[in-house]
Enzyme design. Sequence first.
Site, PDB file in Angstrom:
ATOM      1  N   ASP A   1      -5.589   9.306 -35.642  1.00 17.66           N
ATOM      2  CA  ASP A   1      -6.557   8.401 -35.027  1.00 17.66           C
ATOM      3  C   ASP A   1      -5.910   7.859 -33.762  1.00 17.66           C
ATOM      4  O   ASP A   1      -5.093   6.942 -33.803  1.00 17.66           O
ATOM      5  CB  ASP A   1      -6.928   7.272 -35.997  1.00 17.66           C
ATOM      6  CG  ASP A   1      -7.940   6.313 -35.386  1.00 17.66           C
ATOM      7  OD1 ASP A   1      -8.269   6.480 -34.195  1.00 17.66           O
ATOM      8  OD2 ASP A   1      -8.390   5.399 -36.103  1.00 17.66           O
TER       9      ASP A   1
ATOM     10  N   LYS B   1     -11.910   3.863 -26.901  1.00 16.02           N
ATOM     11  CA  LYS B   1     -11.302   2.920 -25.948  1.00 16.02           C
ATOM     12  C   LYS B   1     -11.141   3.524 -24.534  1.00 16.02           C
ATOM     13  O   LYS B   1     -12.125   3.626 -23.833  1.00 16.02           O
ATOM     14  CB  LYS B   1     -10.016   2.362 -26.544  1.00 16.02           C
ATOM     15  CG  LYS B   1     -10.373   1.598 -27.847  1.00 16.02           C
ATOM     16  CD  LYS B   1      -9.314   0.719 -28.435  1.00 16.02           C
ATOM     17  CE  LYS B   1      -9.929  -0.163 -29.505  1.00 16.02           C
ATOM     18  NZ  LYS B   1      -9.508   0.089 -30.871  1.00 16.02           N
TER      19      LYS B   1
ATOM     20  N   TYR C   1      -6.067   0.603 -39.098  1.00 17.41           N
ATOM     21  CA  TYR C   1      -7.502   0.345 -38.934  1.00 17.41           C
ATOM     22  C   TYR C   1      -8.131   1.576 -38.313  1.00 17.41           C
ATOM     23  O   TYR C   1      -7.623   2.124 -37.334  1.00 17.41           O
ATOM     24  CB  TYR C   1      -7.705  -0.865 -38.016  1.00 17.41           C
ATOM     25  CG  TYR C   1      -9.159  -1.203 -37.752  1.00 17.41           C
ATOM     26  CD1 TYR C   1      -9.984  -1.694 -38.763  1.00 17.41           C
ATOM     27  CD2 TYR C   1      -9.712  -1.037 -36.477  1.00 17.41           C
ATOM     28  CE1 TYR C   1     -11.324  -2.009 -38.510  1.00 17.41           C
ATOM     29  CE2 TYR C   1     -11.042  -1.359 -36.219  1.00 17.41           C
ATOM     30  CZ  TYR C   1     -11.841  -1.838 -37.240  1.00 17.41           C
ATOM     31  OH  TYR C   1     -13.153  -2.152 -36.988  1.00 17.41           O
TER      32      TYR C   1
HETATM   33  C1  LIG Z   1     -10.453   0.247 -32.120  1.00 15.18           C
HETATM   34  C2  LIG Z   1     -10.092   1.270 -33.121  1.00 15.18           C
HETATM   35  C3  LIG Z   1     -11.063   1.947 -33.873  1.00 15.18           C
HETATM   36  C4  LIG Z   1     -12.516   1.576 -33.821  1.00 15.18           C
HETATM   37  O1  LIG Z   1     -13.103   1.806 -32.583  1.00 15.18           O
HETATM   38  P1  LIG Z   1     -14.463   1.023 -32.226  1.00 15.18           P
HETATM   39  O2  LIG Z   1     -14.825   1.573 -30.889  1.00 15.18           O
HETATM   40  O3  LIG Z   1     -14.136  -0.421 -32.238  1.00 15.18           O
HETATM   41  O4  LIG Z   1     -15.448   1.379 -33.273  1.00 15.18           O
HETATM   42  C5  LIG Z   1     -10.656   2.975 -34.686  1.00 15.18           C
HETATM   43  N1  LIG Z   1      -9.367   3.319 -34.791  1.00 15.18           N
HETATM   44  C6  LIG Z   1      -8.401   2.688 -34.091  1.00 15.18           C
HETATM   45  C7  LIG Z   1      -6.986   3.126 -34.232  1.00 15.18           C
HETATM   46  C8  LIG Z   1      -8.729   1.625 -33.261  1.00 15.18           C
HETATM   47  O5  LIG Z   1      -7.764   0.971 -32.620  1.00 15.18           O
END
Ligand SMILES: *Cc1c(COP(=O)(O)O)cnc(C)c1O
Length: 432
Positions: free
Chosen positions: A240, A268, A145
């Site tokens: 990511d 995060k 994701y």
């Molecule tokens: C949470 C997450 C996102 C998205 O971040 P948001 O602040 O919710 O937009 C993207 N990549 C990874 C790996 C994530 O865990």
Amino acid sequence: MIHAPISEELFQRAQHSIPGGVNSPVRAFRAVGGNPRFMVSAKGPYMYDEDGNRYLDLINSWGPMILGHAAEVVNEAVIKAIPNSLSFGAPTRKEVEIAELIVSMMPSIEKVRMVNSGTEATMSAIRVARGFTGRDKIIKFEGCYHGHGDSFLISAGSGAITLGVPDSPGVTKGTANDTLTAPYNNLEAVQTLVDANKGQIAAIILEPVAGNMGLVTPAEGFLQGLRTLCDKEGIVLIFDEVMTGFRLSAGGAQQLYGVTPDMSTMGKIIGGGMPVGAYGGKKEIMEFVAPAGPVYQAGTLSGNPIAMAAGMAMLTYLKEHPEVYTQLEQTSGNMVAGMQRNLQKLGLNYTINRVGSMFSIFFTDKPVYDFESAKTSDTALFGRYFNGMLQRGVYLAPSQYEALFVSTAVTEELVEQYVQASFEALQEAVQQ
Ligand SMILES: *Cc1c(COP(=O)(O)O)cnc(C)c1O
């Protein structure tokens, strides 16, 4: 039995004015059944809901609260920043300082741009990778994701070389066609995609440790294999690290595994609980970002002073306290060891994956190394286990396909409580 009538009433009310009653889908508990709990406050390891129930929190806002809730170092920095105005729309010293701090912590980052969420970070990173390479296509992995940007809401096609199919209405075919997908941990599939799309792939993006299909670890040589392939083909490798950054080590998964991508995205923990994201990487790539270069990306509230104060306090603490990671490793190791004992006592043979303070229990006896194998889990059983844990005052991620995030506020005593509650909830769940 924990009752939550006020939460239930609020959830009913919420559905009239908010789609599905929540501002982000997993919060609605649809994958596990039951009603979501509406929270009022949290401190250290505990969250408190509208009905006055207390929960041991093992999601920690999906990662950011790595020091537990309402950590003083972060709160004090925010309180100090507030009287100076909540926003300027002009540059500040804090933005320079946090950029320097991130550059000093994340091995791949020479220059960095602050944004407001992880989604913004990944969307911007692939735009920059496309601008830099002059290519259109990207490769992502099934089950990874990367936020809700159009390019990432793509599921697997039927074969490795088939074009992507949107996962969500509203994503155009054109966008889907530019996103190719491969199974996680499958280098051969990636090689096949690259060969079939010679000179057309701008970027390969992945979670270096996947946390969004439950916790899936990179197989030996997988990250390095991608690094080698990207070097050979002139493809921008993007890690990511929105989840793993500042969590698996002060320098994220890239430091832990010793593989340096060309670009990284963060979120995060980087905001300490405030809405912050960031993307960065090699100078020559980041020089393509406006106003230094032609790739446009902007934000009215980007680098917001309150958010920067929170992020700065959080990252500074993590950089200066490497013992945080030793403690988290130990606590999480003990939690998993306790779960293994539970499974053994109950004669169950489920798979547990863990890296540092992230882990998942998959309700399957098969090893889980990609999205297909993750999907062999018994999600109905997970739902019963989840609700059993909630009844015992332990708040887990409300889906089988999420990781748990441990904070430094989890004491050895709480580990024991978690293990005991898990034993009871598991026993109940398998009997039903
Ligand atoms: C949470 C997450 C996102 C998205 O971040 P948001 O602040 O919710 O937009 C993207 N990549 C990874 C790996 C994530 O865990």
